[in-house]
Scaffold this active site. Structure first.
Site, PDB file in Angstrom:
ATOM      1  N   ARG A  84       0.815  -1.230   0.000  1.00  0.00           N
ATOM      2  CA  ARG A  84       0.000   0.000   0.000  1.00  0.00           C
ATOM      3  C   ARG A  84       0.842   1.270   0.000  1.00  0.00           C
ATOM      4  O   ARG A  84       0.308   2.357  -0.234  1.00  0.00           O
ATOM      5  CB  ARG A  84      -1.005   0.000   1.160  1.00  0.00           C
ATOM      6  CG  ARG A  84      -0.403  -0.011   2.546  1.00  0.00           C
ATOM      7  CD  ARG A  84      -1.494   0.085   3.618  1.00  0.00           C
ATOM      8  NE  ARG A  84      -0.964  -0.043   4.969  1.00  0.00           N
ATOM      9  CZ  ARG A  84      -1.638   0.244   6.057  1.00  0.00           C
ATOM     10  NH1 ARG A  84      -2.878   0.703   5.977  1.00  0.00           N
ATOM     11  NH2 ARG A  84      -1.099   0.091   7.248  1.00  0.00           N
ATOM     12  N   HIS A 154      -8.824  -3.878   1.479  1.00  0.00           N
ATOM     13  CA  HIS A 154      -9.309  -3.313   2.755  1.00  0.00           C
ATOM     14  C   HIS A 154     -10.312  -2.184   2.485  1.00  0.00           C
ATOM     15  O   HIS A 154     -10.020  -1.004   2.691  1.00  0.00           O
ATOM     16  CB  HIS A 154      -8.063  -2.804   3.489  1.00  0.00           C
ATOM     17  CG  HIS A 154      -8.225  -2.318   4.877  1.00  0.00           C
ATOM     18  ND1 HIS A 154      -9.181  -1.409   5.263  1.00  0.00           N
ATOM     19  CD2 HIS A 154      -7.508  -2.589   5.989  1.00  0.00           C
ATOM     20  CE1 HIS A 154      -9.031  -1.145   6.555  1.00  0.00           C
ATOM     21  NE2 HIS A 154      -8.027  -1.844   7.017  1.00  0.00           N
ATOM     22  N   GLU A 254     -13.600  -6.161   4.434  1.00  0.00           N
ATOM     23  CA  GLU A 254     -12.363  -6.435   3.711  1.00  0.00           C
ATOM     24  C   GLU A 254     -12.386  -7.847   3.120  1.00  0.00           C
ATOM     25  O   GLU A 254     -12.635  -8.815   3.839  1.00  0.00           O
ATOM     26  CB  GLU A 254     -11.179  -6.260   4.668  1.00  0.00           C
ATOM     27  CG  GLU A 254     -11.217  -4.901   5.365  1.00  0.00           C
ATOM     28  CD  GLU A 254     -10.188  -4.776   6.485  1.00  0.00           C
ATOM     29  OE1 GLU A 254      -9.108  -5.375   6.363  1.00  0.00           O
ATOM     30  OE2 GLU A 254     -10.480  -4.084   7.477  1.00  0.00           O
TER      31      GLU A 254
HETATM   32  C1  BG6 Z   1      -7.992  -3.425   9.987  1.00  0.00           C
HETATM   33  C2  BG6 Z   1      -7.511  -4.132  11.210  1.00  0.00           C
HETATM   34  O1  BG6 Z   1      -7.928  -4.291   8.898  1.00  0.00           O
HETATM   35  O2  BG6 Z   1      -7.162  -2.290   9.713  1.00  0.00           O
HETATM   36  C3  BG6 Z   1      -7.469  -3.149  12.385  1.00  0.00           C
HETATM   37  O3  BG6 Z   1      -8.336  -5.249  11.470  1.00  0.00           O
HETATM   38  C4  BG6 Z   1      -6.630  -1.933  12.037  1.00  0.00           C
HETATM   39  O4  BG6 Z   1      -6.941  -3.813  13.533  1.00  0.00           O
HETATM   40  C5  BG6 Z   1      -7.180  -1.332  10.735  1.00  0.00           C
HETATM   41  O5  BG6 Z   1      -6.686  -1.000  13.081  1.00  0.00           O
HETATM   42  C6  BG6 Z   1      -6.431  -0.078  10.252  1.00  0.00           C
HETATM   43  O6  BG6 Z   1      -5.072  -0.315  10.109  1.00  0.00           O
HETATM   44  P1  BG6 Z   1      -4.089   0.840   9.644  1.00  0.00           P
HETATM   45  O7  BG6 Z   1      -2.718   0.222   9.631  1.00  0.00           O
HETATM   46  O8  BG6 Z   1      -4.534   1.273   8.277  1.00  0.00           O
HETATM   47  O9  BG6 Z   1      -4.223   1.964  10.634  1.00  0.00           O
END
Ligand code: BG6
Length: 278
Positions: A84, A154, A254
């Site tokens: 990403r 995601h 996701e």
């Molecule tokens: C989700 C996780 O997929 O992503 C969470 O299950 C996490 O635990 C969230 O907080 C966001 O992650 P990031 O790294 O984008 O802040």
């Protein structure tokens, strides 16, 4: 029509518009951060204060978590992998028909990726922009040894208000609760009145996001896990690039290969994770 654009800080993205929809994709992360069907509200949520900056993940849209989902055992490595925040190549686009355009992006191992993940690979993302949004993430092993990946598309869905949201299709499915690390069983549909961070397993039907005035269906292929996440009030205040109250306006559903659904890819073989949103 496809236009190459950039923010004043030279952060580049591609804008695509056809008779069905409009979308924006950053080359960093091959990160889709807008998808809007003609005459409809945005399907994806994007934080108003998101960074569009080198090496920082965009907050919203569809981050690609790869080659691992969540934390790495080595705490020095980035959460959700490096795809990403890596710079991808825009390979090609194709106007399949009026109102249906495909775009292909590619990321190949390089000196930097080999330092943190010692495998040669090719990762391709094909995005179809039409009345349906389709994302096909193909992982190919170019190495001499097998590797194991966990991954997720995601997706942050834009919702009217989190209290209006019901998620259907995951009833009676086991899940790993990432807040307690306990295995649980889903009882009925999912609604939200506190933080939710769960990795559902054995997912074999479409997931349906029911909001106040619309329903969105998510069909995943070559995937039997799905992550449902909303940080709620307190966690939102600790998240990067999220304004107070942001949690009210999105839910993440996701499309994944995570935990028990991680995949081993043998040399010269590929695995394609597909998410269709309609
Ligand atoms: C989700 C996780 O997929 O992503 C969470 O299950 C996490 O635990 C969230 O907080 C966001 O992650 P990031 O790294 O984008 O802040």
């Amino acid at each position: 029509m496809i236009t190459h654009k950039k923010f004043p800080n030279d952060f580049v993205y591609i804008e695509i518009e056809n008779s069905s929809a409009k979308a924006k994709i950053a080359l960093q992360g091959a990160h889709l951060f807008e998808y809007k069907r003609v005459g409809e509200e945005d399907i994806l949520w994007l934080s108003e204060i998101s960074d569009f900056e080198k090496d920082k993940a965009i907050r919203g849209g569809v981050p690609i978590c790869w080659p691992w989902f969540g934390f790495n055992e080595d705490k020095n490595l980035p959460q959700h992998g490096f795809a990403r925040t890596s710079m991808w190549e825009f390979v090609s686009s194709d106007e399949v028909s009026k109102g249906e355009t495909t775009l292909l992006f590619r990321l190949v191992h390089n000196e930097q990726t080999l330092k943190i993940w010692a495998y040669k690979f090719e990762l391709e993302l094909k995005i179809t922009i039409s009345k349906e949004l389709k994302m096909e993430l193909k992982s190919t092993n170019l190495d001499k040894k097998a590797f194991k990946i966990s991954q997720a598309l995601h997706t942050y869905f834009n919702v009217s208000h989190i209290s209006e949201v019901v998620i259907k299709g995951l009833g009676k499915k086991p899940y790993l609760d990432a807040l307690t690390w306990q295995k649980e069983m889903q009882d009925g549909d999912i609604s939200f009145d506190s933080e939710v961070d769960r990795v559902y397993q054995e997912v074999d039907t479409n997931i349906v996001l029911v909001d106040k005035n619309r329903e969105i269906k998510i069909k995943n292929t070559n995937s039997s896990s799905a992550v449902i996440w909303n940080p709620w009030i307190e966690k939102t205040s600790r998240m990067s690039a999220m304004k107070e109250g942001a949690y009210e306006h999105f839910v993440c559903i996701e499309s994944a290969n995570a935990f028990d659904d991680s995949r081993v890819i043998e040399p010269k073989k590929s695995h394609t994770l597909i998410a269709q949103i309609f």
